[in-house]
Motif scaffolding. Structure first.
Motif, mmCIF file in Angstrom:
data_model
loop_
_atom_site.group_PDB
_atom_site.id
_atom_site.type_symbol
_atom_site.label_atom_id
_atom_site.label_comp_id
_atom_site.label_asym_id
_atom_site.label_seq_id
_atom_site.Cartn_x
_atom_site.Cartn_y
_atom_site.Cartn_z
ATOM 1 N N TRP A 1 0.512 -1.438 -0.142
ATOM 2 C CA TRP A 1 -0.021 0.215 0.473
ATOM 3 C C TRP A 1 1.516 1.390 0.199
ATOM 4 C CZ3 TRP A 1 -4.173 -1.497 4.036
ATOM 5 C CH2 TRP A 1 -5.207 -2.036 3.624
ATOM 6 N N GLY A 2 1.722 0.875 1.045
ATOM 7 C CA GLY A 2 3.029 2.766 0.742
ATOM 8 C C GLY A 2 3.183 2.893 -0.456
ATOM 9 N N ARG A 3 3.851 1.588 -0.561
ATOM 10 C CA ARG A 3 4.830 1.893 -2.572
ATOM 11 C C ARG A 3 4.098 2.543 -2.810
ATOM 12 N NH1 ARG A 3 7.535 -3.575 -0.316
ATOM 13 N NH2 ARG A 3 9.737 -2.821 0.363
ATOM 14 N N SER A 4 2.517 1.694 -3.325
ATOM 15 C CA SER A 4 1.968 2.519 -4.588
ATOM 16 C C SER A 4 1.428 4.152 -4.922
ATOM 17 C CB SER A 4 0.455 1.802 -4.637
ATOM 18 O OG SER A 4 -0.559 1.475 -3.027
ATOM 19 N N LEU A 5 2.018 4.467 -3.434
ATOM 20 C CA LEU A 5 1.747 5.681 -3.055
ATOM 21 C C LEU A 5 3.196 6.943 -2.692
ATOM 22 C CD1 LEU A 5 -0.688 5.851 0.096
ATOM 23 C CD2 LEU A 5 -1.637 6.285 -2.179
ATOM 24 N N THR A 6 4.317 6.316 -2.883
ATOM 25 C CA THR A 6 5.402 6.682 -2.689
ATOM 26 C C THR A 6 6.267 6.076 -2.738
ATOM 27 O OG1 THR A 6 6.779 8.382 -1.537
ATOM 28 C CG2 THR A 6 5.297 6.060 0.179
ATOM 29 N N ASP A 7 7.598 6.063 -3.979
ATOM 30 C CA ASP A 7 8.848 4.905 -3.211
ATOM 31 C C ASP A 7 9.573 5.805 -2.731
ATOM 32 O OD1 ASP A 7 8.087 4.424 -5.935
ATOM 33 O OD2 ASP A 7 8.507 5.895 -7.288
ATOM 34 N N ASP A 8 9.239 6.788 -1.889
ATOM 35 C CA ASP A 8 10.228 7.244 -0.861
ATOM 36 C C ASP A 8 10.097 6.087 0.223
ATOM 37 O OD1 ASP A 8 9.503 10.616 -2.381
ATOM 38 O OD2 ASP A 8 11.228 9.300 -2.828
ATOM 39 N N ILE A 9 10.406 5.286 0.800
ATOM 40 C CA ILE A 9 10.437 4.104 1.702
ATOM 41 C C ILE A 9 11.477 3.842 1.453
ATOM 42 C CG2 ILE A 9 9.126 2.658 2.603
ATOM 43 C CD1 ILE A 9 6.480 3.347 1.598
ATOM 44 N N LEU A 10 12.371 3.291 2.931
ATOM 45 C CA LEU A 10 13.755 2.731 2.912
ATOM 46 C C LEU A 10 13.648 1.576 4.376
ATOM 47 C CD1 LEU A 10 16.463 2.699 2.385
ATOM 48 C CD2 LEU A 10 17.266 3.882 4.237
ATOM 49 N N LEU A 11 13.485 0.712 3.968
ATOM 50 C CA LEU A 11 13.042 -0.212 4.869
ATOM 51 C C LEU A 11 14.005 -1.642 5.518
ATOM 52 C CD1 LEU A 11 10.666 -2.619 6.190
ATOM 53 C CD2 LEU A 11 10.531 -3.787 3.774
ATOM 54 N N LEU A 12 14.125 -0.664 6.520
ATOM 55 C CA LEU A 12 15.648 -1.730 7.555
ATOM 56 C C LEU A 12 15.101 -2.483 8.672
ATOM 57 C CD1 LEU A 12 16.834 2.109 8.319
ATOM 58 C CD2 LEU A 12 17.384 0.022 6.055
ATOM 59 N N ASP A 13 16.160 -3.636 9.097
ATOM 60 C CA ASP A 13 16.001 -4.529 9.751
ATOM 61 C C ASP A 13 17.191 -4.324 10.529
ATOM 62 O OD1 ASP A 13 16.452 -7.015 11.459
ATOM 63 O OD2 ASP A 13 14.316 -6.941 11.246
#
Length: 841
Positions: free
Chosen positions: A392-404
């Motif tokens: 859902w988030g990536r359908s709205l924006t490319d500005d996501i950084l996913l970290l663990d």
């Protein structure tokens, strides 16, 4: 993207309704944690409250800024000046207060009445804000700290346009407004200019855009708008969305009505006061949120109520005619920008190249999942639902950084049976950008972890990052950092692993490695300074933790206190629920354990400069019960379905596990207590049973083992192979060591040293231990009994059963003597003990 410190303009009313009518939701504001040094604000003296620059959501906790040494700083104000029809307005804005000079025909009574009305209408925005009229046409406003120039610029722009509207209503169209009381009318000398002022928007503001081929057209006038939208949105859906929006936002939508004039056509009526800037902003939101809505319609139909209410005759177009809306790619090796390479051969990875100069970067983070991959497993929200949120988030924006932040590949049968490879596959499917190794990620051996890192780099976009693990020759064993590019705004992510891995993982798996060498320590500040030469924002992704319970004493707080230049510290290891605190200018966040929470940090960027940070943790309950979640309600989320692809993969792995682990091997008449907080602070029936099994297996005099090796409880009733392996997941073998009476006391003093704090090294034993909980550390053990007889603090040698981790000095048990016996795997020994003593009924 504009943030939440904005005046309540009238066109916002139509914004809220139009967005809701097409089934989309606006982003909830995040609590701002930026810290600004400023002068002391004037004392608040007026009870009536004014507009606040920030309105954190009730459920979010605003992080506290770290205390700073007293500094005398003269802060220049943000100065603004404009005029409306010759009437001057001047503003000097500081962080926490502002001086405003306004047209003096606005009387004290009018100002008070307006403030009172605003407070009644919008208490959630105006809480704790006060003002003081210091002279005719002069007022001092006090508000919450956290002012940024972007906030002030936008607020002043709105003030200018809305003041023009106010004067228009006051002089050009008095009948359209609430009459001004006789005693508060403008003085004669302040009458309106001879020339009639410009009216609000008279000609239509026309907008047109498409989403996946579906057209939307808007003609907005002052007071009403015509909207043409995709006609697959039915009347029933439109009415349901409007009703839900009105219930959620009555303060915005009061007095707003709409009429469906034809399929896909609606007329919306709202209060007057429309400005071009209002309309531009609303339509931009509408466009991005409509994209999200269409994504849900076609990519994830089960995620919306539309699938439940849509009549057959109004269903989406047939497959051959419908637009193909692909979900954001789960794994994609991102495009590399620039030909240059940074130190250690690192090349930036492009995440967004749209060219936006103002946007919000969302850093989504997890830690200490310990392979709790399915929903409900120790409170986990499950990777399948997290995958849905990410799509859902990536359908709205490319500005996501996913970290663990580590401890992700070990901890349950799902991971352990396959040496963590199954979890790595899930991280790949969800599109994780970077992972820092946790101490438990070494449980299959360092060579396995290193090979996993190389495989991830070769076949996916995931990077395993660690800047403090060196080999015996002083060479880095992992890629130390990665730079990510968002429209030219560069983010450096630096990985760290706790130095306590030397004792909190099996020592044989870290032989020849150093985690806190002089080279690393002495160059830490230089490394951060260097990172700022190449990046605009520096993130430390560290499996470090807030608890100084290891041999090194290193915590995330300590690192941030002693190093400058960390913008964000994404932490792990201590299983802490930390939505955000500030230490020496660094925002520290951590998302608990077992995927019970997912952290989100919003970094607002304008012209490659950070103008604010906002953080919160989303809980598993927010995802599982959106109808009870304030966050979900604010975003318009009514259900979060499990991602089908991730669910199918997890089911296929569990089917393989079931074949091995479903065998029932015993029946126990009581619950066996292995809760984390219990086995790390006291003896339980389960820990005593395991110690008894170890002593019986080896013929040793007694057992001393670590409580941290026990990882779960066993329910009353049938016990399976899988249950045993969940309790003892570390593939440890039994060992017997020689130990003197004096060393017995030393070992137990070490195990009880942190009491009453939880401690993985807490001594579990079948000895009878008498201790003083109030005694000084190192002097707590009063007496130790073996079969009712006291053990003396002397050189008498005993044979002590333990696991090979503790025998090798793990968890700080360096006093253990020579290993005289090596046995079977501990889980096998305990399984046989249960079979023999609690046969299946």
């Amino acid at each position: 993207m504009k943030r939440f410190s904005r005046s309540i303009s009238l066109f916002f009313l139509i914004t809220m309704l139009v967005l809701s009518l097409v089934g989309c939701a606006t982003k909830a504001p995040k609590a701002e944690v930026t810290e600004v040094v400023q002068e002391t604000a004037p004392q608040e003296t007026q009870e009536v409250k004014e507009q606040a620059p920030a309105a954190p959501m009730a459920e979010e906790k605003k992080p506290e800024a770290a205390p700073a040494a007293p500094v005398t700083v003269t802060v220049k104000p943000l100065e603004y000046s404009f005029d409306i029809y010759g009437y001057k307005v001047a503003i000097e804005a500081y962080d926490g207060y502002a001086y405003v000079t306004y047209p003096d025909f606005v009387t004290d009574a009018e100002l008070g009445a307006a403030a009172k009305a605003a407070l009644a209408a919008y208490p959630q925005y105006l809480s704790s804000v006060t003002y003081q009229i210091t002279a005719p046409g002069k007022v001092t406003v006090n508000f919450m700290k956290g002012l940024t120039k972007a906030d002030a610029d936008y607020a002043v722009g709105l003030l200018q346009s809305n003041l023009k509207w106010y004067i228009d209503q006051l002089f050009a169209a008095p009948a359209a407004t609430t009459p001004v009381p006789a005693e508060t009318k403008a003085p004669a000398e302040t009458k309106a200019p001879a020339e009639k002022p410009a009216a609000p928007v008279a000609q239509a503001l026309k907008y047109s855009f498409d989403v996946y081929g579906y057209k939307v057209a808007i003609e907005a006038y002052d007071g009403y708008a015509y909207v043409t939208y995709p006609d697959f949105v039915t009347d029933a859906e439109l009415a349901a969305a409007a009703k839900a929006a009105l219930a959620a936002y009555p303060q915005y939508l009061s007095g707003v009505t709409y009429q469906i004039t034809a399929p896909g056509k609606v007329t919306v009526n709202f209060m007057k006061g429309l400005t071009v800037s209002d309309a531009d902003y609303a339509v931009a939101l509408l466009q991005s949120n409509l994209k999200w809505y269409v994504d849900q319609m076609f990519a994830q139909p089960a995620a919306t109520a539309v699938a439940e209410t849509k009549p057959a005759e109004t269903a989406a177009p047939a497959a051959e005619a419908a637009p193909v809306v692909e979900a954001a790619p789960v794994v994609e090796v991102a495009e590399v920008v620039e030909e240059i390479t940074y130190p250690y051969g690192v090349t930036p990875i492009v995440k967004d190249a749209s060219g936006a100069t103002e946007f919000s970067l969302y850093i989504v983070h997890t830690n200490d999942v310990h392979a709790r991959v399915t929903e409900g497993q120790d409170g986990s929200m499950g990777y399948a639902k997290l995958a849905t949120l990410l799509k859902w988030g990536r359908s709205l924006t490319d500005d996501i950084l996913l970290l663990d932040a580590g401890d992700v590949t070990h901890g349950t049968n799902f991971a352990n049976l396959f040496k963590g490879q199954t979890v790595l596959n899930l991280l790949d499917m969800l599109g994780y950008d970077a992972v820092a190794p946790g101490n438990h990620d070494f449980n299959y051996g360092f060579d396995v972890l290193l090979q996993d890192a190389k495989t991830a780099e070769k076949y996916s976009s995931t990077r395993v990052l660690c800047a403090n693990i060196l080999d015996e020759d002083g060479y880095l064993m992992f890629q130390p950092y990665q730079i990510y590019d968002f429209n030219g705004f560069k983010v450096a992510v630096i990985g760290l692993s706790t130095p306590d891995t030397k004792t909190k993982a099996h020592p044989k798996y870290t032989e020849g490695l150093t985690f806190m060498s002089d080279l690393v320590v002495n160059n830490a500040q230089y490394a951060l300074d260097l990172a700022h030469q190449y990046a605009d924002y520096v993130v430390v992704l560290g499996h470090i933790g807030e608890d100084a319970d290891g041999s090194s004493g290193i915590t995330s707080d300590w690192i941030c206190e002693n190093l400058n230049g960390i913008d964000l510290f994404v932490d792990g290891h201590s299983h802490t629920d930390e939505p955000g605190k500030v230490v020496n200018g660094a925002l520290i966040v951590q998302a608990g354990q077992y995927l019970k929470e997912v952290g989100v940090v919003e970094v607002h960027v304008k012209d490659n400069t950070v103008t604010g940070e906002y953080s919160l943790n989303i809980t598993a309950d927010d995802v599982a019960k959106p109808e009870e979640s304030k966050i979900a309600k604010a975003l318009g989320i009514t259900a979060v379905p499990a991602d089908a692809e991730v669910t199918a993969y997890i089911d296929s792995v569990n089917a393989q596990i079931d074949e091995v682990y479903s065998e029932v091997i015993a029946t126990v008449p009581m619950k066996l207590d292995g809760e984390r907080a219990h086995v790390r602070t006291k003896q339980t029936n389960l820990s005593k049973m395991i110690c008894a099994a170890m002593t019986a297996e080896t013929g040793a005099d007694f057992t001393i083992t670590n409580g941290g090796g026990i990882r779960a409880s066993i329910a009353k009733g049938n016990v399976t192979v899988g249950d045993v392996n969940t309790v003892l997941p570390f593939t440890n073998t039994i060992a017997v060591v020689e130990i003197t009476g004096a060393q017995v006391y030393e070992a137990l003093e070490h195990g009880y040293s942190k009491y009453p704090e939880t401690n993985g090294a807490f001594s579990q034993s079948d000895l009878q231990v008498v201790f003083n909980p109030r005694g000084a550390e190192g002097n707590r053990i009063v007496k130790v009994l073996l079969n009712g007889k006291a053990i003396a603090k002397d050189s008498t040698v005993y044979h002590c059963a333990t696991n090979d981790f503790v025998a090798a000095g793990g968890d700080g048990y360096t006093m253990m003597g020579k290993v005289t016996q090596v046995g079977r795997m501990l889980n096998e020994v305990f399984l046989d003990y249960l079979k023999a003593n609690y046969p299946v009924k």
